[in-house]
Write an enzyme that holds these catalytic residues in place. Structure first.
Site, short mmCIF file in Angstrom:
data_model
loop_
_atom_site.label_atom_id
_atom_site.label_comp_id
_atom_site.label_asym_id
_atom_site.label_seq_id
_atom_site.Cartn_x
_atom_site.Cartn_y
_atom_site.Cartn_z
N ASP A 165 0.87 -1.18 0.00
CA ASP A 165 0.00 0.00 0.00
C ASP A 165 0.90 1.23 0.00
O ASP A 165 2.12 1.12 0.19
CB ASP A 165 -0.88 -0.01 1.27
N SER A 166 0.30 2.39 -0.16
CA SER A 166 1.06 3.64 -0.11
C SER A 166 1.57 3.91 1.31
O SER A 166 2.45 4.74 1.49
CB SER A 166 0.19 4.79 -0.54
N CYS A 172 -4.29 -1.48 -1.98
CA CYS A 172 -4.43 -0.04 -2.18
C CYS A 172 -5.38 0.14 -3.35
O CYS A 172 -5.11 -0.35 -4.46
CB CYS A 172 -3.05 0.55 -2.50
N GLU A 193 -2.09 8.82 8.43
CA GLU A 193 -0.63 8.62 8.43
C GLU A 193 0.04 9.49 9.50
O GLU A 193 1.12 9.18 9.97
CB GLU A 193 -0.04 8.92 7.04
N CYS A 197 -10.92 2.71 -0.05
CA CYS A 197 -9.53 3.03 0.28
C CYS A 197 -9.20 2.18 1.49
O CYS A 197 -9.99 2.14 2.45
CB CYS A 197 -9.40 4.51 0.61
N HIS A 232 -7.24 2.58 3.82
CA HIS A 232 -7.07 3.31 5.08
C HIS A 232 -8.43 3.49 5.79
O HIS A 232 -8.46 3.66 7.01
CB HIS A 232 -6.51 4.71 4.83
N1 DGL Z 1 -4.80 2.92 0.99
C1 DGL Z 1 -4.73 3.64 -0.27
C2 DGL Z 1 -5.96 3.31 -1.10
O1 DGL Z 1 -6.59 2.31 -0.82
C3 DGL Z 1 -4.49 5.08 0.02
C4 DGL Z 1 -4.04 5.83 -1.13
C5 DGL Z 1 -3.29 7.06 -0.85
O2 DGL Z 1 -2.13 6.94 -0.51
O3 DGL Z 1 -3.83 8.16 -1.08
O4 DGL Z 1 -6.29 3.99 -2.04
#
Ligand code: DGL
Length: 266
Positions: A10-11, A73, A152, A185, A187
């Site tokens: 993931d990011s 992600c 984050e 997402c 997150h």
């Molecule tokens: N968890 C990522 C997603 O599902 C977050 C993306 C981001 O870094 O903006 O899109």
């Protein structure tokens, strides 16, 4: 049987919600997790940049001989999944979007809301995939770009987060009057408590949960489930952020883990 690890990325720390599901549903599986904490968020970046970042991570995981990759992600799934599958046809690469769409359609939903990053909403991937499976479905999407940076930053359980969720969702929920909301997402399961509190009538769909069910099905079909693997889960971050460490600590309390710093090639 295949005891090689599953690569998950993931990011940042959002994809750890997918690893937690993986450990709950498939406890024998071992993982290599990469959180691109140095470059998060992806959701406000251009498709070219997102493809480059996701490509570097997948190249790394392939070099480390993973048996499957879960793109935990939505943004990277929306923008890069097709290209990555073409580049590595021999390794199953699963994105978070298709399994969620299948679940929503199988549940017979006729009107759904989707919240996601800017890049995911602009791609309209949820709308396209939902309509491809259920042509009459009504889909409303909105981007919530401030949620990921706040998570984050470690501000998940705060009043600021509640107000941010309310800022994005209040008129969206009221104007469209849907009962089903996709957390598009990885997150966002971390803010599900705020959403439940503010909008108790909404049924939430989490992409993290659905993707693990899909992974389990593929591994079973191909006889690739792990059993008694000696491999120790590995967590990598491209920047050693305190919140990433705290989140791994919180989610995987009883596991003896080590977080490694990973330099991704430019
Ligand atoms: N968890 C990522 C997603 O599902 C977050 C993306 C981001 O870094 O903006 O899109």
């Amino acid at each position: 049987m295949d005891n090689r690890p599953i690569g998950v990325f993931d990011s940042g720390l959002g994809g750890l919600t997918t690893v937690a599901e993986l450990q709950r549903l498939l406890p024998e599986e071992r993982v290599i997790y990469i959180g691109d904490t140095a470059r998060t968020p992806y959701g406000s970046k251009s498709p070219e940049t997102i493809k480059k970042f996701a490509g570097q991570i997948v190249d790394y995981l392939i070099r480390h001989n993973v048996k499957m990759i879960i793109i935990a992600c939505n943004t990277a799934t929306a923008i890069a999944l097709d290209d990555l599958r073409k580049k590595y046809p021999a390794v199953p690469i699963i994105g978070v979007i298709e399994p969620t769409v299948k679940k929503v359609v199988n549940d017979g939903c006729t009107k759904v809301g989707v919240i996601a990053t800017k890049a995911t909403v602009s791609s309209d991937v949820y709308g396209k995939e939902l309509r491809a499976m259920a042509p009459d479905i009504e889909v409303h999407s909105t981007a919530c770009p401030a949620i990921v940076p706040l998570i984050e930053e470690g501000l998940t359980d705060t009043k600021i987060m509640e107000l941010t969720v309310q800022h994005y969702l209040d008129s969206f929920v009221k104007d469209h009057d849907f009962e089903h909301l996709i957390l598009g997402c990885t997150h966002y399961p971390l803010v599900a408590g705020h959403i439940h509190k503010l909008y108790p009538g909404l049924k939430l769909y989490s992409s993290s949960e659905e993707v693990v069910n899909e992974a389990a099905e593929i591994l079973r079909e191909r006889d690739m489930l792990a059993s008694g693997s000696e491999f120790k889960d590995r967590y990598y971050a491209s920047d050693m952020s305190d919140n990433f460490i705290a989140m791994v600590d919180m989610l995987f309390k009883d596991t003896d883990f080590k977080i490694h710093l990973l330099m991704l090639e430019e």
